[in-house]
Design an enzyme around this catalytic site. Structure first.
Site, mmCIF file in Angstrom:
data_model
loop_
_atom_site.group_PDB
_atom_site.id
_atom_site.type_symbol
_atom_site.label_atom_id
_atom_site.label_comp_id
_atom_site.label_asym_id
_atom_site.label_seq_id
_atom_site.Cartn_x
_atom_site.Cartn_y
_atom_site.Cartn_z
ATOM 1 N N ASP A 1 0.388 -66.074 6.826
ATOM 2 C CA ASP A 1 -0.013 -65.240 7.971
ATOM 3 C C ASP A 1 -0.333 -63.842 7.436
ATOM 4 O O ASP A 1 -1.481 -63.553 7.093
ATOM 5 C CB ASP A 1 1.109 -65.234 9.029
ATOM 6 C CG ASP A 1 0.850 -64.277 10.179
ATOM 7 O OD1 ASP A 1 -0.236 -63.694 10.223
ATOM 8 O OD2 ASP A 1 1.739 -64.101 11.044
ATOM 9 N N GLN B 1 -0.715 -62.430 17.810
ATOM 10 C CA GLN B 1 -0.425 -61.090 17.285
ATOM 11 C C GLN B 1 0.387 -60.306 18.317
ATOM 12 O O GLN B 1 0.253 -59.108 18.425
ATOM 13 C CB GLN B 1 -1.749 -60.392 16.945
ATOM 14 C CG GLN B 1 -1.641 -59.240 15.975
ATOM 15 C CD GLN B 1 -1.071 -59.650 14.641
ATOM 16 O OE1 GLN B 1 -1.770 -60.203 13.830
ATOM 17 N NE2 GLN B 1 0.206 -59.397 14.423
ATOM 18 N N LYS C 1 11.522 -67.599 15.213
ATOM 19 C CA LYS C 1 11.532 -66.472 14.286
ATOM 20 C C LYS C 1 12.790 -66.542 13.424
ATOM 21 O O LYS C 1 13.909 -66.679 13.947
ATOM 22 C CB LYS C 1 11.511 -65.155 15.063
ATOM 23 C CG LYS C 1 10.144 -64.867 15.691
ATOM 24 C CD LYS C 1 9.085 -64.697 14.624
ATOM 25 C CE LYS C 1 7.779 -64.163 15.195
ATOM 26 N NZ LYS C 1 6.723 -64.127 14.171
ATOM 27 N N ASP D 1 8.997 -69.015 11.344
ATOM 28 C CA ASP D 1 8.204 -67.901 10.825
ATOM 29 C C ASP D 1 9.163 -66.792 10.385
ATOM 30 O O ASP D 1 9.904 -66.250 11.210
ATOM 31 C CB ASP D 1 7.271 -67.387 11.928
ATOM 32 C CG ASP D 1 6.371 -66.244 11.442
ATOM 33 O OD1 ASP D 1 6.453 -65.876 10.254
ATOM 34 O OD2 ASP D 1 5.588 -65.723 12.262
ATOM 35 N N LYS E 1 -5.688 -65.633 13.383
ATOM 36 C CA LYS E 1 -5.411 -64.746 14.512
ATOM 37 C C LYS E 1 -6.695 -64.022 14.887
ATOM 38 O O LYS E 1 -7.182 -63.181 14.112
ATOM 39 C CB LYS E 1 -4.316 -63.740 14.144
ATOM 40 C CG LYS E 1 -2.948 -64.387 13.937
ATOM 41 C CD LYS E 1 -1.877 -63.341 13.704
ATOM 42 C CE LYS E 1 -0.495 -63.980 13.641
ATOM 43 N NZ LYS E 1 0.557 -63.016 13.312
ATOM 44 N N GLU F 1 6.322 -70.496 7.982
ATOM 45 C CA GLU F 1 5.311 -69.424 7.883
ATOM 46 C C GLU F 1 5.901 -68.179 7.233
ATOM 47 O O GLU F 1 6.998 -67.746 7.609
ATOM 48 C CB GLU F 1 4.816 -69.123 9.298
ATOM 49 C CG GLU F 1 3.746 -68.047 9.398
ATOM 50 C CD GLU F 1 3.161 -68.000 10.819
ATOM 51 O OE1 GLU F 1 2.848 -69.067 11.379
ATOM 52 O OE2 GLU F 1 3.049 -66.899 11.369
#
Ligand code: MUC
Ligand code: MG
Length: 400
Positions: free
Chosen positions: A275, A327, A195, A224, A299, A250
């Site tokens: 996403d 998710q 992240k 991401d 997802k 992402e």
């Protein structure tokens, strides 16, 4: 009491649909009456041992909704809806309300085989992606149970497991390296989604660098940003990490910055994954044709199995790579992701994001999921092969 308990035997709107006749015949040929008689939407709350932090939010408790669809014949399909207010605007209360007050009255009486009829009714309402997806996946679970097949077999039957990618939430570099080490040593995981999206960008660059230095080329790393950076910050961060062999980037900048994301895609040396900017088949088309994404995160928590198929086939037709996303699912949601991801070669190529349930203190499944050797197996079925531990549900449900 929030669970809907509506009995119905062929008197709902679907019973008079011309198209329903064929599906009813199909249901009879499977010696089953698969008409939907009752839908439950049960809120539950399970604390995380380790909260997950990322640029658009933080999750400390899994406040999800268990969706159970009952049929005339006594089959019960299950799935979970994870509200993500910061991503879709849904809350636990809104999911329960839309399932009970809007969706259930429209689909009671339809056959579980008539999924396109069900979707035509759900689509009359905009938004509410995880509520719709949970209903969809519970119907596939029912169909699998009725036909004695796994959902993976019904969808495509490519394989029976997927490699696992683990998502590393915000922390300092040493803590993130420690977590990756634990995931690698305990579960054999060697793919990590890091992240990013913090300020200054150097914070996240330092984490990625520390991970690469700790693991060398033994791991796959991708990032991401959950929309945390501007396009220019994103470009700068990617330049600073150019030597780190990241495989994907992402959703680094805001979903509405269409031109900014197009500008970023043109200069990025790695595929840019959509996403939050590509949550429906229509948005996937917009992103890909507009040149603001090179790859798509699928997802099941937001597109179920039916619309995830639509997204996947779109991507396959256009020669676009996909990654099975997370998710921040619990074990039910993760079982759904692997059921879909293992069904096709193109979703199995990359590791799927299947491990966030490991951070939860408990879950609802009677037989917990187990990651081993870096892989998660599809449940043997029939359907999704999931059995709810009723004692745990009684403990964690929040409506009683
Ligand atoms: C992800 O891929 O972004 C975090 C926020 C969200 O909507 O999903 C998760 C994971
Ligand atoms: Mg993401």
């Amino acid at each position: 009491m929030t669970a809907l308990d509506t009995d119905l035997a062929g008197t709902g709107p679907g019973a008079t649909d011309a198209g329903a006749v064929d599906h009813d015949r199909a249901a009879r040929s499977a010696a089953r009456d698969l008409r939907i008689t009752r839908i439950e939407a049960v809120p539950f709350a399970i604390p995380y041992v380790k909260p997950l932090k990322f640029a658009s939010g933080e999750v400390r408790t899994a406040e999800h909704v268990l969706v159970r669809v009952h049929t005339h014949d006594g089959l019960v399909g299950v799935a979970e809806a994870p509200p993500r207010p910061f991503t879709y605007g849904e809350t636990q209360a809104s999911i329960i309300a839309v399932v009970e007050q809007v969706f259930a009255p429209q689909v009671l009486g339809l056959s579980s085989l008539a999924r396109e009829q069900v979707h035509a009714r759900l689509r009359r309402t905009v938004g509410n992606p995880t509520a719709k997806a949970a209903l969809d996946m519970a119907l596939w679970d029912i169909v699998g149970q009725a036909f004695g097949a796994t959902v993976t077999e019904l969808l495509g039957g490519h394989g029976t497991s997927m490699r696992v990618s683990h998502m590393l939430g915000f922390a300092d570099p040493a803590a993130m390296v420690d977590e990756a080490t634990r995931m690698s040593e305990t579960y054999g995981i060697s793919t990590f989604k890091v992240k990013v999206g913090r300020h200054p960008v150097e914070l996240d660059v330092a984490v990625c660098r520390a991970l690469r230095e700790a693991f060398g080329d033994a791991v796959e790393l991708y990032v991401d940003g959950n929309r945390g950076w501007t396009p220019s910050e994103s470009a700068r961060a990617l330049r600073l990490m150019d030597d780190l062999d990241l495989t994907l980037a992402e959703e680094l900048c805001p979903a509405d910055d269409v031109l900014g994301r197009r500008w970023l895609v043109r200069q990025s040396r790695i595929p840019v994954v959509a996403d939050e900017s590509a949550t429906t088949p229509g948005e996937v088309t917009r992103e890909l044709l507009g040149g603001s994404a090179d790859a798509i995160s699928i997802k099941t928590a937001r597109t179920g199995f039916t619309d995830s198929q639509r997204v996947l086939f779109q991507c396959e037709g256009m020669g676009v790579e996909v990654v099975m996303g997370n998710q921040i699912d619990g074990q039910l949601g993760t079982a759904c992701t692997v059921a879909f991801g293992a069904a096709y070669a193109s979703t199995s190529r990359r590791a799927g994001e299947l491990s966030n349930f490991l951070d939860m203190s408990d879950d609802l499944l009677a037989e917990p999921l187990e990651i081993s050797g870096g892989e998660l197996a599809v449940r043997e079925g029939p359907g999704l092969g999931l059995r709810i531990d009723e004692a745990k549900l009684a403990r964690y449900r929040t409506d009683r």
